[in-house]
Write a protein that holds these residues in place. Structure first.
Motif, short mmCIF file in Angstrom:
data_model
loop_
_atom_site.label_atom_id
_atom_site.label_comp_id
_atom_site.label_asym_id
_atom_site.label_seq_id
_atom_site.Cartn_x
_atom_site.Cartn_y
_atom_site.Cartn_z
N ALA A 159 0.66 -1.09 0.06
CA ALA A 159 -0.14 -0.06 -0.12
C ALA A 159 0.82 1.17 0.01
O ALA A 159 0.10 2.38 -0.32
CB ALA A 159 -0.90 0.02 1.07
N ARG A 160 2.09 1.16 0.21
CA ARG A 160 2.79 2.34 0.27
C ARG A 160 3.00 3.04 -1.12
O ARG A 160 3.12 2.45 -1.90
CB ARG A 160 4.33 1.98 0.79
CG ARG A 160 4.80 1.65 2.20
CD ARG A 160 5.87 1.53 2.53
NE ARG A 160 6.71 0.55 1.64
CZ ARG A 160 7.71 0.82 0.71
NH1 ARG A 160 8.04 2.00 0.45
NH2 ARG A 160 8.28 -0.23 -0.08
N LYS A 161 3.12 4.26 -0.93
CA LYS A 161 3.15 5.11 -2.07
C LYS A 161 4.77 4.90 -2.57
O LYS A 161 5.68 4.90 -2.04
CB LYS A 161 3.16 6.57 -1.62
CG LYS A 161 3.21 7.53 -3.06
CD LYS A 161 2.87 9.03 -2.64
CE LYS A 161 2.97 9.98 -3.99
NZ LYS A 161 2.71 11.40 -3.29
N GLY A 162 4.57 4.50 -4.18
CA GLY A 162 5.85 4.39 -4.69
C GLY A 162 6.12 2.88 -4.81
O GLY A 162 7.21 2.55 -5.31
N ALA A 163 5.54 2.05 -4.25
CA ALA A 163 5.82 0.70 -4.03
C ALA A 163 5.60 -0.20 -5.23
O ALA A 163 5.89 -1.23 -5.43
CB ALA A 163 5.15 0.01 -2.79
N GLY A 164 4.70 0.38 -5.90
CA GLY A 164 4.05 -0.28 -7.16
C GLY A 164 3.31 -1.55 -6.82
O GLY A 164 3.17 -2.41 -7.59
N LEU A 218 -3.22 3.55 -10.29
CA LEU A 218 -4.73 3.96 -9.99
C LEU A 218 -4.81 5.18 -9.27
O LEU A 218 -5.72 6.20 -9.61
CB LEU A 218 -5.25 3.01 -8.92
CG LEU A 218 -5.75 1.62 -9.57
CD1 LEU A 218 -6.06 0.61 -8.56
CD2 LEU A 218 -6.83 1.87 -10.44
N ALA A 219 -3.89 5.74 -8.33
CA ALA A 219 -3.96 7.01 -7.68
C ALA A 219 -3.86 8.03 -8.66
O ALA A 219 -4.22 9.13 -8.65
CB ALA A 219 -2.92 6.90 -6.56
N ARG A 220 -2.67 7.70 -9.98
CA ARG A 220 -2.60 8.71 -10.87
C ARG A 220 -3.94 8.82 -11.56
O ARG A 220 -4.30 9.81 -11.91
CB ARG A 220 -1.52 8.34 -11.84
CG ARG A 220 -0.04 8.40 -11.09
CD ARG A 220 0.89 8.56 -12.26
NE ARG A 220 0.94 7.03 -12.88
CZ ARG A 220 1.74 6.11 -12.39
NH1 ARG A 220 2.22 6.23 -11.38
NH2 ARG A 220 1.60 4.94 -13.20
N GLU A 221 -4.56 7.77 -12.08
CA GLU A 221 -5.72 7.77 -12.98
C GLU A 221 -6.91 8.44 -12.30
O GLU A 221 -7.83 9.05 -13.08
CB GLU A 221 -6.10 6.38 -13.51
CG GLU A 221 -4.90 5.80 -14.28
CD GLU A 221 -4.88 6.29 -15.85
OE1 GLU A 221 -6.17 6.79 -16.12
OE2 GLU A 221 -4.05 6.07 -16.50
N THR A 222 -7.17 8.09 -11.29
CA THR A 222 -8.39 8.63 -10.49
C THR A 222 -8.06 10.15 -9.99
O THR A 222 -9.05 10.68 -9.38
CB THR A 222 -8.77 7.81 -9.36
OG1 THR A 222 -7.87 7.60 -8.16
CG2 THR A 222 -9.20 6.28 -9.84
N GLY A 223 -6.71 10.40 -9.92
CA GLY A 223 -6.11 11.50 -9.12
C GLY A 223 -6.46 11.50 -7.55
O GLY A 223 -6.36 12.39 -6.89
#
Length: 528
Positions: A314-319, A385-390
């Motif tokens: 779940a970490r940001k940047g972990a892919g 997903l975070a990028r696509e959904t903002g």
């Protein structure tokens, strides 16, 4: 309860178990010209919805006709000699333990067929897809309805081939590797399990699960029971999956199509824990008491391990892949089921059975939702997903975002939803385990599992925050692609899971009233 004769209920149970097999054979035949609709593919997908719908209807008739005043009694039983030389019988029946699992299987399979009618996964012929889905349903239903050890093994194995092909032919990236890993793990575990089943049957002189439960292990020495529990337990632990025999699960879920993930998490994992309750607890109680502390230890390690793996993903940047995260969460949730079983108490075992149903409803919903996100964004990668959904699913697709948050809080065990009661009862069972088990050890396991609930809340809330709670892009922004909200067919497929998650959370007696008398009798050796 509606008064329905035993003969009718026997026929209904046979239809529930064998109906999908007949439907699978029919799916492979050419559709009559008048039933093809716009295309043969549409006709066979409609056939899948019709057959699974009929099976669900039959399962509901079985539930309505079930004598709820005597849930510890095997009902709708059929007992016919099949292989006299081995005393193997076509013995079927349901009680308060198996009936909820039969209904859950029929419901999830119907919802998967309905979803696939509108959103068929990319791959080969829909004809083969529908046939495999129906064979998978038949094998799973048979596992929960058979009352003969060798028939249980055959049904247990029957689901492997269709799930292998669903992953290998309709899955995503690295599907072949994931499918092979799935089938090799489960087949190797099953070989060991078969040896244990033969040990029980040959030593006790019967393969009948009702007779073995009534005998309560008195016909077997403690050493024989220990050998049987070790062998059978390994096979069941692989299917559950129990840490450290779980490594096939994240790969299988990540590669599987949406409906494959729903069925794998929703019903196939329950076959392993059901075997612990139906076979090992009543037939080999002395052997289970030897292994119970070790089973509990593996269970709580799985709870913590699954939660830590999810936190890392779940970490940001972990892919991290969202499907993989939910798969690891299943390792933790099934750890609570195993912990409840290991207490060998009515409280713990009832908690395990409740957690089974709750996990099937909630995780099935979550995999449906992740599949919908992938359809809309083309990815299940959390960063993507975070990028696509903002990070603003609430603002851009509020119903979809609301359902994802609902599934997350249900999965973390919010009181008032189905995920709460099973975990709580499993912890209560560990607080006061069965006589002969070391209470200090189980209190330690209870504390560790309690820490696992906190970690579970942490990673699920991180997922909700990252995907759902950002600021939505301006409506006139040129780089703000449209994100479709929940469609009609999705609403139809997901609403029953949401409703039952709420119902089970607010009215737990509906399920516990079925399981508790059956569990009490099972643990007492049929003498309660």
């Amino acid at each position: 309860m509606i008064d329905i004769s035993d003969t009718v209920l026997q026929f209904v149970l046979v239809v529930v178990v064998a109906g999908p097999l007949v439907g699978a054979g029919a799916a492979l035949l050419p559709a009559p010209p008048g039933l093809r609709g716009t295309s043969p593919d549409q006709a066979v997908l409609r056939h899948g919805v019709t057959v699974t719908g009929a099976v669900l209807l039959a399962a509901l008739v079985l539930a309505v006709g079930f004598d709820h005043d005597h849930p510890a009694t095997m009902q709708a039983t059929t007992d016919i000699s099949w292989i006299p030389a081995l005393d193997v019988r076509l013995h079927f029946g349901v009680d308060g333990i198996s009936l909820p699992l039969v209904v859950l299987t029929a419901l999830l399979t119907f919802l998967c067929a309905l979803y696939s009618y509108f959103k068929m996964p990319a791959g080969p012929s829909p004809r083969a897809f529908v046939a495999l889905l129906l064979v998978l349903e038949s094998g799973t239903l048979a596992t929960f309805a058979v009352l003969d050890l060798l028939l249980f093994f055959l049904a247990f194995e029957m689901v492997l081939i269709p799930m292998y092909f669903l992953i290998a032919r309709w899955g995503g990236a690295q599907k072949a590797q994931a499918a092979w890993k799935f089938i090799l793990y489960t087949l190797l575990g099953s070989v060991v399990m078969l040896l244990g089943l033969l040990v029980i049957g040959l030593d006790s002189g019967t393969f009948d699960m009702v007779a073995l439960a009534t005998d309560n292990g008195s016909g077997m020495t403690k050493s024989v029971q220990v050998m049987a529990v070790l062998a059978i337990g390994i096979g069941l632990a692989v299917k559950t999956p129990m840490w450290p025999l779980h490594s096939w699960l994240p790969d299988a879920h990540t590669a599987a199509p949406t409906v494959g993930s729903v069925l794998l998490a929703g019903v196939l994992l329950k076959m392993g824990t059901y075997g612990f309750v139906r076979i090992l607890l009543p037939a080999t109680p002395d052997g289970m008491s030897v292994f119970a502390p070790y089973l509990a230890a593996f269970a709580v390690v799985g709870i913590i391990y699954g939660s830590l793996a999810c936190l890392a993903l779940a970490r940001k940047g972990a892919g991290g892949d969202l499907k993989r995260l939910i798969a690891y969460s299943s390792v933790g949730h099934m750890g609570f089921v195993l912990l409840g079983i290991s207490t060998m108490t009515p409280t713990g075992v009832n908690g395990a059975l409740f957690a089974n149903i709750g996990h099937g409803l909630i995780t099935g919903l979550l995999f449906f939702l992740v599949g919908a996100l992938k359809d809309r964004t083309g990815s299940t990668d959390l960063d993507a997903l975070a990028r696509e959904t903002g990070g603003a699913l609430y603002g851009r697709a509020p119903r979809l975002g609301g359902l994802l948050a609902f599934g997350a809080v249900a999965s973390l065990g919010l009181p008032g939803l189905a995920g709460f009661w099973g975990e709580m009862l499993a912890l209560f069972g560990a607080f006061r385990p069965a006589e002969g088990l070391h209470r200090g050890a189980f209190l330690t396991f209870m504390v560790i599992a309690g820490i696992g609930t906190l970690l579970t809340a942490a990673y699920l809330l991180i997922v909700v925050r990252r995907v759902c709670m950002g600021a939505p892009p301006a409506a006139d922004a040129p780089d703000a692609p449209r994100l479709a909200d929940v469609q009609g067919y999705e609403f139809a497929s997901w609403t029953p899971l949401v409703a039952l998650t709420v119902l089970a959370g607010l009215w737990p007696a509906l399920l516990l009233g079925l399981t508790d008398p059956a569990v009490q009798q099972l643990l007492a050796g049929g003498k309660a």
